[in-house]
Design an enzyme around this catalytic site. Structure first.
Site, PDB file in Angstrom:
ATOM      1  N   GLU A  53       0.711  -1.280   0.198  1.00  0.00           N
ATOM      2  CA  GLU A  53       0.016  -0.008  -0.069  1.00  0.00           C
ATOM      3  C   GLU A  53       0.802   1.142   0.001  1.00  0.00           C
ATOM      4  OE1 GLU A  53      -3.802   2.070   2.529  1.00  0.00           O
ATOM      5  OE2 GLU A  53      -2.128   0.458   3.671  1.00  0.00           O
ATOM      6  N   LYS A 127      -9.265   3.044  -3.073  1.00  0.00           N
ATOM      7  CA  LYS A 127      -9.942   2.123  -1.677  1.00  0.00           C
ATOM      8  C   LYS A 127     -11.142   2.759  -1.413  1.00  0.00           C
ATOM      9  CE  LYS A 127      -7.664   1.602   2.748  1.00  0.00           C
ATOM     10  NZ  LYS A 127      -6.546   1.955   3.559  1.00  0.00           N
ATOM     11  N   CYS A 164      -5.903  -2.701   2.112  1.00  0.00           N
ATOM     12  CA  CYS A 164      -5.837  -2.557   3.379  1.00  0.00           C
ATOM     13  C   CYS A 164      -7.322  -2.661   4.025  1.00  0.00           C
ATOM     14  CB  CYS A 164      -4.905  -1.395   3.885  1.00  0.00           C
ATOM     15  SG  CYS A 164      -4.545  -1.657   5.535  1.00  0.00           S
TER      16      CYS A 164
END
Length: 291
Positions: A53, A127, A164
């Site tokens: 990430e 994300k 994540c």
């Protein structure tokens, strides 16, 4: 003929763990540190490679300092994606490249660009789930994703990306499977104590529930000046039965490699008919505005 794919995950620590260094110096040091691992992946025949990430910065979200916005860049026309597309082409290796994306002034996303094995840009994932809690003040830096849960047909497999904190939400994991993902990559930055127990629990469960492979990466080391905890690495590949194929160390910079047999997806889904037996007409309450 078996459809076998060699995947790679890079886990790295910050090589310039110096609070006095400028954000651009740290960005450049992180980028340069990854290059030998990218070269190693290419030489080892990795066909799809995923970086961690926001790979070319520290995990800066323990701060709320706007200086880190200086590391954001356009996707796909920014320098990082453009440079790494050349490596993808050189090694005939598809790549997932997570960076801090600048859409326009004041609009930033936590993004992963997907590059095919000939260097072609296939698209990006932003994300969707953005945490806001002690040490993880991500809403200060990132706007929630607005591109849904796309999948990308690379030369070697159809892949999806989750980033994540997304991994805590089964809804998106299911949508990636429904959209045809054979491998879901999850580049992460997560520390011991907060989530280490869940790290090997949640994502194998997604793999089993959806009958696909999971490839999860995590950085290593402790990052100054925030020192929110140890990034514990343990990057891994997991098959559709929940078996671990390869697992990285907790504290070393390394390339983790595994071979994935995509024919196993068909075999598993003929046994566990979750997609046949799901009842979307009974799930209406999930999309209502409930607390």
């Amino acid at each position: 003929m078996a459809r076998k794919v060699i995947g790679g995950l890079i886990q790295c620590s910050n090589p310039l763990n110096d609070p006095s260094a400028s954000v651009l110096q740290i960005r450049d040091a992180m980028y340069e540190k990854h290059l030998p691992f990218i070269e190693e992946a290419g030489k080892k025949g990795v066909q799809i490679l995923c970086l961690q990430e926001v790979f070319n910065t520290p995990y800066f979200c323990p701060s709320q300092d706007a200086k880190w916005c200086d590391t954001a860049e356009a996707v796909p026309n920014g320098p990082t994606v453009q440079r790494l597309a050349e490596y993808a082409k050189k090694y005939q290796m598809a790549m997932i490249v997570p960076v801090y994306e600048r859409e326009q002034a004041g609009v930033y996303y936590n993004t992963a660009a997907v590059i095919d094995a000939d260097g072609t840009y296939l698209g990006k994932y932003r994300k969707n789930h953005i945490p806001q809690t002690n040490g993880f003040w991500e809403k200060y830096f990132f706007k929630p994703g607005n591109l849904g849960y796309p999948t990308f047909q690379t030369r070697y497999a159809k892949i999806g990306v989750y980033i994540c904190y997304d991994r805590h939400f089964p809804e998106g994991a299911r949508l990636l499977g429904l959209n045809g993902a054979e491998i879901v990559f999850n580049p992460s930055a997560t520390v011991a104590g907060l989530s280490q127990y869940l790290w090997k629990l949640e994502q194998p469960a997604h793999a089993v529930a959806n009958g696909y492979y999971i490839a999860a990466s995590n950085r290593v080391g402790t990052e100054a000046p925030w020192n929110i905890g140890k990034f514990y690495g343990t990057s891994y590949f997991c098959d559709p039965r929940g078996n671990f194929l390869a697992v990285g160390s907790e504290d070393r910079d390394e390339l983790v490699v595994a071979e994935m047999d995509l024919d196993v997806i068909e075999e598993v889904r003929r046994t566990w008919q979750f997609y046949r037996d799901r009842r979307p007409e009974t799930y209406e309450d999930m999309v209502k505005l409930l607390p």
